[in-house]
Design an enzyme around this catalytic site. Structure first.
Site, PDB file in Angstrom:
ATOM      1  N   ASP A 285     -14.248   6.395  -2.848  1.00  0.00           N
ATOM      2  CA  ASP A 285     -14.007   6.739  -4.327  1.00  0.00           C
ATOM      3  C   ASP A 285     -14.660   7.634  -4.991  1.00  0.00           C
ATOM      4  OD1 ASP A 285     -11.398   4.815  -3.540  1.00  0.00           O
ATOM      5  OD2 ASP A 285     -13.187   3.381  -4.064  1.00  0.00           O
TER       6      ASP A 285
ATOM      7  N   TYR B  55      -2.989   2.505 -12.604  1.00  0.00           N
ATOM      8  CA  TYR B  55      -1.803   3.592 -12.533  1.00  0.00           C
ATOM      9  C   TYR B  55      -0.283   3.194 -12.600  1.00  0.00           C
ATOM     10  CZ  TYR B  55      -2.611   2.380  -7.564  1.00  0.00           C
ATOM     11  OH  TYR B  55      -2.889   1.864  -6.141  1.00  0.00           O
TER      12      TYR B  55
ATOM     13  N   LYS C 288     -12.663  -4.817   2.114  1.00  0.00           N
ATOM     14  CA  LYS C 288     -13.784  -3.626   2.025  1.00  0.00           C
ATOM     15  C   LYS C 288     -15.099  -4.054   2.154  1.00  0.00           C
ATOM     16  CE  LYS C 288     -10.991  -1.176  -1.158  1.00  0.00           C
ATOM     17  NZ  LYS C 288     -11.429  -0.285  -2.332  1.00  0.00           N
TER      18      LYS C 288
ATOM     19  N   GLY D 137      -4.158   7.667 -13.825  1.00  0.00           N
ATOM     20  CA  GLY D 137      -5.330   6.683 -12.448  1.00  0.00           C
ATOM     21  C   GLY D 137      -4.867   7.273 -10.942  1.00  0.00           C
TER      22      GLY D 137
ATOM     23  N   GLY E  94     -15.178  -2.260 -17.697  1.00  0.00           N
ATOM     24  CA  GLY E  94     -14.993  -3.356 -16.459  1.00  0.00           C
ATOM     25  C   GLY E  94     -17.010  -3.139 -16.143  1.00  0.00           C
ATOM     26  N   ALA E  95     -16.692  -4.396 -15.438  1.00  0.00           N
ATOM     27  CA  ALA E  95     -18.023  -4.484 -14.561  1.00  0.00           C
ATOM     28  C   ALA E  95     -17.809  -5.008 -13.049  1.00  0.00           C
ATOM     29  CB  ALA E  95     -19.767  -5.155 -15.003  1.00  0.00           C
ATOM     30  N   GLY E  96     -16.484  -5.016 -11.970  1.00  0.00           N
ATOM     31  CA  GLY E  96     -16.457  -5.192 -11.077  1.00  0.00           C
ATOM     32  C   GLY E  96     -16.021  -4.366 -10.112  1.00  0.00           C
ATOM     33  N   GLY E  97     -15.704  -5.005  -9.091  1.00  0.00           N
ATOM     34  CA  GLY E  97     -15.424  -4.428  -7.653  1.00  0.00           C
ATOM     35  C   GLY E  97     -15.410  -2.484  -7.975  1.00  0.00           C
ATOM     36  N   ALA E  98     -14.049  -2.066  -8.960  1.00  0.00           N
ATOM     37  CA  ALA E  98     -13.203  -0.356  -8.746  1.00  0.00           C
ATOM     38  C   ALA E  98     -14.565   0.352 -10.327  1.00  0.00           C
ATOM     39  CB  ALA E  98     -12.476  -0.271  -9.906  1.00  0.00           C
TER      40      ALA E  98
ATOM     41  N   SER F 152       0.829  -1.291  -0.068  1.00  0.00           N
ATOM     42  CA  SER F 152       0.328  -0.327   0.315  1.00  0.00           C
ATOM     43  C   SER F 152       0.831   1.085   0.367  1.00  0.00           C
ATOM     44  CB  SER F 152      -1.050  -0.027   1.264  1.00  0.00           C
ATOM     45  OG  SER F 152      -1.335   1.598   1.061  1.00  0.00           O
TER      46      SER F 152
HETATM   47  P1  ATR Z   1     -12.220  -4.810  -9.669  1.00  0.00           P
HETATM   48  O1  ATR Z   1     -11.811  -4.916  -8.491  1.00  0.00           O
HETATM   49  O2  ATR Z   1     -10.232  -4.442 -10.221  1.00  0.00           O
HETATM   50  O3  ATR Z   1     -12.593  -4.040 -10.284  1.00  0.00           O
HETATM   51  P2  ATR Z   1     -12.225  -6.863 -10.779  1.00  0.00           P
HETATM   52  O4  ATR Z   1     -13.900  -7.174  -9.894  1.00  0.00           O
HETATM   53  O5  ATR Z   1     -11.757  -8.889 -10.850  1.00  0.00           O
HETATM   54  O6  ATR Z   1     -11.548  -6.703  -9.536  1.00  0.00           O
HETATM   55  O7  ATR Z   1     -12.998  -7.647 -11.982  1.00  0.00           O
HETATM   56  C1  ATR Z   1     -11.916  -6.978 -12.832  1.00  0.00           C
HETATM   57  C2  ATR Z   1     -13.014  -6.335 -14.213  1.00  0.00           C
HETATM   58  O8  ATR Z   1     -11.427  -6.319 -15.483  1.00  0.00           O
HETATM   59  C3  ATR Z   1     -13.521  -6.696 -14.806  1.00  0.00           C
HETATM   60  O9  ATR Z   1     -14.429  -6.073 -15.637  1.00  0.00           O
HETATM   61  C4  ATR Z   1     -13.166  -8.002 -15.839  1.00  0.00           C
HETATM   62  O10 ATR Z   1     -14.320  -8.399 -16.917  1.00  0.00           O
HETATM   63  P3  ATR Z   1     -14.835  -9.751 -16.578  1.00  0.00           P
HETATM   64  O11 ATR Z   1     -16.065  -9.520 -15.456  1.00  0.00           O
HETATM   65  O12 ATR Z   1     -15.370 -10.380 -17.775  1.00  0.00           O
HETATM   66  O13 ATR Z   1     -14.206 -11.292 -16.156  1.00  0.00           O
HETATM   67  C5  ATR Z   1     -12.194  -7.489 -16.202  1.00  0.00           C
HETATM   68  N1  ATR Z   1     -11.034  -7.917 -16.579  1.00  0.00           N
HETATM   69  C6  ATR Z   1     -10.427  -8.639 -16.333  1.00  0.00           C
HETATM   70  N2  ATR Z   1      -9.288  -9.262 -17.270  1.00  0.00           N
HETATM   71  C7  ATR Z   1      -9.904  -8.885 -18.020  1.00  0.00           C
HETATM   72  C8  ATR Z   1      -9.356  -9.414 -19.450  1.00  0.00           C
HETATM   73  N3  ATR Z   1      -8.134  -9.508 -20.276  1.00  0.00           N
HETATM   74  N4  ATR Z   1      -9.521  -8.541 -20.600  1.00  0.00           N
HETATM   75  C9  ATR Z   1     -11.370  -8.423 -20.710  1.00  0.00           C
HETATM   76  N5  ATR Z   1     -11.871  -7.908 -19.420  1.00  0.00           N
HETATM   77  C10 ATR Z   1     -11.117  -7.995 -18.181  1.00  0.00           C
END
Ligand code: ATR
Length: 289
Positions: free
Chosen positions: A113, A236, A77, A257, A137-141, A26
């Site tokens: 955030d 970043y 988190k 970033g 992207g559709a993950g946590g961030a 960190s």
């Molecule tokens: P974070 O908390 O950093 O958002 P995460 O919840 O694992 O981490 O989400 C990662 C994001 O990056 C997701 O949107 C993931 O796409 P998927 O939902 O299809 O997994 C995306 N991602 C990671 N590696 C990828 C890749 N090689 N190509 C395209 N999208 C990717």
């Protein structure tokens, strides 16, 4: 959005820290300790390695030890929420707490955030209010980014490798803000190109392009970036991602970033100390430290 909240005289010695597992990587201690020093505050920011099975005890320990608050990072988190006395609506909607404030023994969980992201955009010369945005992207961030943009009344299109994940997020956030959120995958090139041609802002909230995969870009190579576009990359490491380099080459506005890292920290700093954060000191600590 998180509001500044004065809790205790900032000129008295106090402790804060970052809870995570692992937490050695960190950069928050460097950033916050430089800020405390610059303002002459006798505060200390510690690394707090906390095993997942000890999260609740560690949170109670903040109260017991009289910490002014803490940051929370991966993987705590979400799990930290159950151990807090109160969690803001915003942090609940985003589904993650990254900042805890100890208000006289009452522990409140915030997420800084979303506000940090909006401030980083504005610092980069982009006004998010009522804009059109494409979020990758559709993950946590992505959840904090989506919350921030929808709160600023942006019209957002969500793009993800896995369509079902984007759809689930759109179904959750759309009704919250009474805003339809169209979804698509990177494979649908014509729709992706049209979405980018019709947007003001593109945000990369995937991990694609992050060290050690610097050569990767989240966008397929056939995609053309309009010169009118502002692009924010949450990655970043490195600061100049392939996506940002392509944005600059196309004549667009590229924002790195680091801004969100600094501004989410600055919001937390103000929640704890009641004082404005010294942004340039924090940026210098991160780039030199
Ligand atoms: P974070 O908390 O950093 O958002 P995460 O919840 O694992 O981490 O989400 C990662 C994001 O990056 C997701 O949107 C993931 O796409 P998927 O939902 O299809 O997994 C995306 N991602 C990671 N590696 C990828 C890749 N090689 N190509 C395209 N999208 C990717």
């Amino acid at each position: 959005m998180a509001q500044p909240d004065t809790l205790q005289p900032a000129n008295q010695p106090a402790l804060v820290g970052v809870m995570g597992w692992p937490v050695a990587h960190s950069r928050s201690p460097t950033m916050h300790n430089a800020a405390f020093q610059a303002l002459g505050l006798p505060w200390q920011y510690l690394r707090l390695p906390v095993r997942p099975e000890h999260v609740a005890e560690a949170v109670r320990g903040l109260r017991g030890l009289g910490f002014a608050g803490a940051n929370v990072t991966v993987p705590h988190k979400q799990t930290v929420m159950a151990a807090l006395d109160e969690v803001t609506l915003e942090a609940r909607a985003i589904g993650a707490v990254n900042t805890i404030v100890n208000r006289a023994g009452h522990l409140v969980g915030y997420n800084t955030d979303a506000l940090g992201f909006l401030r980083a955009l504005r610092e980069g010369g982009f006004e998010p209010r009522d804009c059109r945005a494409v979020v990758l992207g559709a993950g946590g961030a992505s959840r904090a980014i989506l919350f921030a943009l929808l709160a600023a009344r942006a019209r957002v299109t969500l793009v993800n490798r896995t369509l079902a994940r984007a759809q689930a997020l759109a179904t959750e956030f759309g009704p919250l803000f009474r805003a339809p959120i169209p979804t698509l995958t990177f494979a649908d090139l014509p729709a992706l190109q049209t979405a980018l041609d019709d947007t003001d802002l593109l945000v990369n909230a995937t991990s694609v392009g992050m060290h050690p995969h610097e050569a990767a870009s989240p966008l397929p190579s056939a995609i053309h970036l309009p010169a009118t576009l502002t692009v924010y990359d949450l990655v970043y490491t490195p600061l100049e991602t392939r996506l940002l380099a392509a944005t600059r080459a196309a004549g667009g506005n590229a924002i790195d970033g680091l801004g969100m890292l600094i501004h989410q920290g600055a919001v937390a700093f103000t929640l704890w100390t009641g004082q404005p954060a010294p942004l340039s000191v924090m940026r210098a600590a991160l780039t030199n430290g």
